[in-house]
Each structure stands twice: as C-alpha cells, then as structure tokens.
Design a protein around this motif. Structure first.
Motif, PDB file in Angstrom:
ATOM      1  N   ALA A  87       1.061  -1.190   0.335  1.00 37.60           N
ATOM      2  CA  ALA A  87       0.100  -0.092   0.286  1.00 37.60           C
ATOM      3  C   ALA A  87       1.242   1.413  -0.283  1.00 37.60           C
ATOM      4  N   VAL A  88       0.019   2.344  -0.354  1.00 39.97           N
ATOM      5  CA  VAL A  88       1.193   3.387  -0.284  1.00 39.97           C
ATOM      6  C   VAL A  88      -0.475   4.885  -0.520  1.00 39.97           C
ATOM      7  N   SER A  89       0.391   5.592   1.090  1.00 41.78           N
ATOM      8  CA  SER A  89      -0.024   6.781   1.218  1.00 41.78           C
ATOM      9  C   SER A  89       0.466   8.182  -0.009  1.00 41.78           C
ATOM     10  N   ILE A  90      -0.945   8.934  -0.415  1.00 46.48           N
ATOM     11  CA  ILE A  90      -0.018  10.263  -1.016  1.00 46.48           C
ATOM     12  C   ILE A  90      -0.137  11.169  -0.631  1.00 46.48           C
ATOM     13  N   ALA A  91       0.657  11.851  -0.466  1.00 43.48           N
ATOM     14  CA  ALA A  91       0.818  13.295   0.477  1.00 43.48           C
ATOM     15  C   ALA A  91       1.040  14.328  -0.211  1.00 43.48           C
ATOM     16  N   THR A  92       1.614  14.527  -1.588  1.00 40.06           N
ATOM     17  CA  THR A  92       1.304  15.496  -2.831  1.00 40.06           C
ATOM     18  C   THR A  92       0.336  16.747  -2.785  1.00 40.06           C
ATOM     19  N   PRO A  93       1.069  17.635  -3.535  1.00 37.75           N
ATOM     20  CA  PRO A  93       0.882  18.873  -4.247  1.00 37.75           C
ATOM     21  C   PRO A  93      -1.024  17.972  -4.848  1.00 37.75           C
ATOM     22  N   ASN A  94      -2.018  18.796  -4.968  1.00 36.50           N
ATOM     23  CA  ASN A  94      -3.069  18.050  -6.092  1.00 36.50           C
ATOM     24  C   ASN A  94      -2.815  17.529  -6.760  1.00 36.50           C
ATOM     25  N   ASN A  95      -2.348  18.477  -7.987  1.00 33.19           N
ATOM     26  CA  ASN A  95      -2.294  17.938  -9.278  1.00 33.19           C
ATOM     27  C   ASN A  95      -1.239  16.753  -9.670  1.00 33.19           C
ATOM     28  N   THR A  96      -0.534  16.167  -8.301  1.00 33.19           N
ATOM     29  CA  THR A  96      -0.044  14.789  -8.542  1.00 33.19           C
ATOM     30  C   THR A  96      -0.851  13.669  -8.478  1.00 33.19           C
ATOM     31  N   ALA A 180      -2.557  37.622   2.233  1.00 34.13           N
ATOM     32  CA  ALA A 180      -1.319  36.820   0.951  1.00 34.13           C
ATOM     33  C   ALA A 180      -0.425  36.606   1.676  1.00 34.13           C
ATOM     34  N   VAL A 181      -1.144  35.469   2.480  1.00 36.35           N
ATOM     35  CA  VAL A 181       0.717  34.558   3.118  1.00 36.35           C
ATOM     36  C   VAL A 181       1.146  33.934   2.390  1.00 36.35           C
ATOM     37  N   GLU A 182       0.700  33.793   0.787  1.00 37.11           N
ATOM     38  CA  GLU A 182       1.169  32.685   0.339  1.00 37.11           C
ATOM     39  C   GLU A 182       2.040  33.221  -0.540  1.00 37.11           C
ATOM     40  N   GLU A 183       2.487  34.676  -0.236  1.00 35.52           N
ATOM     41  CA  GLU A 183       4.140  35.408  -0.570  1.00 35.52           C
ATOM     42  C   GLU A 183       5.281  34.927  -0.081  1.00 35.52           C
ATOM     43  N   THR A 184       5.125  34.356   1.221  1.00 34.30           N
ATOM     44  CA  THR A 184       6.355  34.086   1.918  1.00 34.30           C
ATOM     45  C   THR A 184       5.863  32.612   2.795  1.00 34.30           C
ATOM     46  N   ASN A 185       5.028  31.761   1.920  1.00 30.78           N
ATOM     47  CA  ASN A 185       4.811  29.889   2.104  1.00 30.78           C
ATOM     48  C   ASN A 185       4.043  29.773   1.459  1.00 30.78           C
ATOM     49  N   PRO A 186       5.306  29.183   1.382  1.00 29.00           N
ATOM     50  CA  PRO A 186       4.784  28.164   0.172  1.00 29.00           C
ATOM     51  C   PRO A 186       3.770  27.409   0.144  1.00 29.00           C
ATOM     52  N   ALA A 187       4.268  26.100   1.235  1.00 33.89           N
ATOM     53  CA  ALA A 187       2.269  25.686   1.544  1.00 33.89           C
ATOM     54  C   ALA A 187       1.117  26.106   1.326  1.00 33.89           C
ATOM     55  N   THR A 188       1.394  27.169   1.315  1.00 37.29           N
ATOM     56  CA  THR A 188       0.151  28.175   0.831  1.00 37.29           C
ATOM     57  C   THR A 188      -0.335  28.161  -0.800  1.00 37.29           C
ATOM     58  N   ARG A 189       1.232  28.564  -0.835  1.00 32.22           N
ATOM     59  CA  ARG A 189       1.217  29.034  -2.641  1.00 32.22           C
ATOM     60  C   ARG A 189       1.236  27.896  -3.641  1.00 32.22           C
ATOM     61  N   TRP A 190       1.320  27.039  -3.633  1.00 31.33           N
ATOM     62  CA  TRP A 190       1.380  25.890  -4.397  1.00 31.33           C
ATOM     63  C   TRP A 190      -0.478  25.779  -4.044  1.00 31.33           C
ATOM     64  N   ARG A 191      -1.035  25.714  -3.195  1.00 31.20           N
ATOM     65  CA  ARG A 191      -2.971  25.790  -2.598  1.00 31.20           C
ATOM     66  C   ARG A 191      -3.674  26.708  -3.636  1.00 31.20           C
ATOM     67  N   VAL A 192      -3.232  27.854  -3.658  1.00 30.90           N
ATOM     68  CA  VAL A 192      -3.536  28.589  -4.045  1.00 30.90           C
ATOM     69  C   VAL A 192      -3.184  29.387  -5.869  1.00 30.90           C
TER      70      VAL A 192
END
Length: 390
Positions: A87-96, A180-192
């Motif tokens: 089994a495998v768990s997928i914990a990556t950005p949505n597009n993958t 606009a926290v995504e300007e300094t937070n990569p974990a939020t940047r990909w979500r938007v």
C-alpha cells in the motif's frame, strides 16, 4: 479499540510518496498509520530532492536502499521484492494525485490519498474503475470523519431521534489566509496556484471535509442540485476562490448550505456541522470534537460526551481512552487508518462479510468530492446559477 489489540493478522507493508521533512500532513499520516500496528512503513519517496528524501527516510528508520528518488522508481523496484510494499499513501500537491494513484493501482497497490482525489470527475471515475478492476481499495483522508461522535450522530439520525431532516448547515471557515500569506509561505502558495491546486482552492481544500461528514451522518440524503458563488478576496488568488457559499437541494426536500473560507478573520478552524430535523437538531464543532450538541424542541439542550457508555456501539468502537480525557486529530486519523488496513486485508482475502458494514472514506467518497467541487465551479463560473448535481 481502547486496549489496542491488533485488528489485522499482520501489518500492511506501506510506503509514502511525499510527506517529507517539514511536512505537517506527512507526520499526521505516519502517526495515524503506525499507532495501531496495522501498518509498517518500509519504503518511501519523500521529497523531490532524492538525497534529502533518502536522508529523511533513514532518519525515520528505513533502509537507505528503500528510500527512492521518485514514486515510479519505488513502485517498479518494490514490485520485484518478496517483501515489497502492499500500500502507499499520497501526501503531495493536488496535481500529482491522479498520476501517482493511477500508477499505484496499476502496480497492484492499495492507495490512501489526500483530497481532492484529483482534478476532474473523469479522472476520479477512471481511478474508481481501475480500483475495481485491480481489486484494491482507495481511501481518501477525510480525517475529521474519524472522530467518535460522528458515528454517534449517524446512529441518532438513523434511529429517527431528529425526525425528518430539513436543514443541513455546514461550514469550514478559518481565517489564517485572510492576507496574502502565500507570498512568504510555499505550503500555501501551491494551494492558490491553479496548475498545482486544480480548479478551486477552498471548495476542495476545506469545503469537502464537512460535506463528507454530512454524507456519513446522512447517507440516505442525496444532493439533487446546487448553486455556488465564490470570491477571491485576496485578488492575487483569482481565478481560485478563498471564500465560497454553496446552496444545495436534497432529494427529500431538505436544504443545505456550505460555507468554505480561508478568510474568516479571527476564526481558528470554524468547521461546524449542524443537522436540523423536524423534532431536534445536532451540532458538532471540530474545535470541541469531544462534545455533540443535541437540542430537542421544547426541552433543555443536552451535551453528549465522548467515551460515555450511553453512546451507540459504533461510536464506542472508536474509543481510545476513557471518558473525560480529550481525544483529537491523531486519534481520528488513526481510526481511519485502522479501517483502511482492515479493508485492505479483507479485500486481498476476498472476505466480503468483513467488508460489509465497514465504513471509511473510500473511492466513492473521493469521486463525490471531485463531483461536488466540479459542480460548484460550474455553477459559480456561470454567475451563480442552479446546476443539476447528478
């Protein structure tokens, strides 16, 4: 559950894609999966940087040779091992999610995937067909549904304690992205970012959580049509929304609302599920997950507490510590991972009796989440009009 007995004959040999060093969600997956000894982490492709991922895997206690550069290399190599992953768990950005899940199923692996399952309904239905063809389960991590009192709410509705269901009021509206926290937070940047997040932000990221909880509590209700309006209050996020309101009509005449938001300034989490019937109402708030409000018309309001012997047996089965001690997110996720493991083992053994009645967020839950987001986006992009759901 309270004594921690093993619930499977042997641990599922398990791997992760993503969830490397610094990943909060990766730690939650591992903590939940390993808690009941139903999974054994033996391999991983934890990071886009192979050396960094290998170092992290070794620090987790894995053999260096089973810390891979990417998921394709891991699936191919593990398939050749006598003790390869199951089994495998997928914990990556949505597009993958879609390509990784598809590859895992093609290699005969069970899958646990972050939500949303994928970008489009067509992709989700393809994964469902592949899951059925390969006889492997796909679990989706709607983790809040593992809280004990969600099962209690389901049992109360089934017993008719609320009467006829009239109103379903759902929200997941936090305030942590009101700037606009995504300007300094990569974990939020990909979500938007549409290329990584898909066609929506908060609808898929937070709105599908209370939606799935409502499906657990109200399995007999089906959405007939919906209307959605969405906004990008932080304008740089457009075309992805950071706030949305969805109206839903159900097949029994009930009416539902879902408020999905990341700009509810001052709110810590703001996930609430309120079910209103002709006789009584229940309400659950994930910031106080150990209590369920039960309000009967004309009677004093009651608070139902987690862990008490008066709970329905299905709720008590999720108990991990006696009443009075607070349970939280890790316990809820561990309940789901325990169910994933049982479903994997029973599926591999062809044990239909054991699978019958086992509830967990499965491939259908993933498909419905994608269907709901797609319908919401379609409605909003047409100017907020009613669209058929099915």
């Amino acid at each position: 559950m309270i004594n921690g007995e093993r619930r499977t004959a042997a641990p599922i040999r398990w791997a992760m894609v993503g969830g490397g060093r610094g990943s909060q969600i990766g730690y939650i997956h591992r903590s939940a999966a390993l808690r009941d000894r139903t999974f054994d982490l033996v391999a991983g492709a934890f990071d886009l940087d192979p050396e960094r991922g290998r170092n992290f895997g070794v620090e987790l206690g894995l053999e260096s040779r089973r810390c891979y550069s990417d998921y394709a290399a891991m699936f191919a190599a593990e398939a050749l091992l006598p003790d390869g992953i199951q089994a495998v768990s997928i914990a990556t950005p949505n597009n993958t999610h879609y390509p990784i899940a598809k590859a895992a199923l093609a290699h005969g692996l069970h899958v646990v995937c972050e939500k949303p399952l994928c970008f489009t309904l067509a992709e989700a239905e393809e994964l469902e067909r592949l899951s059925i063809a390969r006889r492997k389960i796909v679990g989706v991590t709607y983790g809040y549904a593992g809280h004990q009192l969600i099962e209690q709410a389901r049992a109360m509705v089934a017993a008719g304690e609320l009467g006829e269901i009239r109103i379903v009021n759902l929200q997941f509206a936090h305030g942590f992205h009101s700037d606009a926290v995504e300007e300094t937070n990569p974990a939020t940047r990909w979500r938007v970012t549409p290329a990584f997040a898909g066609p929506s932000y908060v609808l898929g990221d937070v709105g599908t959580h209370p939606l799935y909880i409502s499906e657990v509590i109200l399995p007999h209700l089906k959405v007939k049509r919906l209307l959605c309006a969405r906004q990008s209050f932080v304008r740089s996020r457009a075309p992805l929304e950071d706030n949305a309101v969805t109206l839903m009509e159900y097949d029994n005449g009930a009416f539902g609302t879902v408020w999905s938001s990341a700009v509810n300034a001052g709110s810590m989490h703001g996930q609430k599920v309120r079910i209103v019937g002709s006789r009584a109402s229940i309400e659950w708030w994930d910031e106080r997950p150990n209590q369920l409000s039960f309000e009967v018309q004309g009677e004093p309001a009651r608070i139902i507490e987690r862990g008490m012997p008066y709970l329905h047996p299905a709720a008590l089965a999720d108990d991990r510590i006696g009443a009075g001690h607070p349970e939280g997110l890790f316990e809820a996720w561990a309940n789901l991972y325990a169910r994933f493991a049982i479903a994997m083992e029973a599926t591999d053994q062809g044990d239909a009796d054991r699978l019958a009645g086992l509830r967990y967020p499965d491939i259908r839950a993933g498909v419905e989440g994608v269907r709901w987001v797609e319908a919401c986006v379609r409605s909003a992009d047409r100017g907020g009009v009613w669209v058929d759901y099915a």
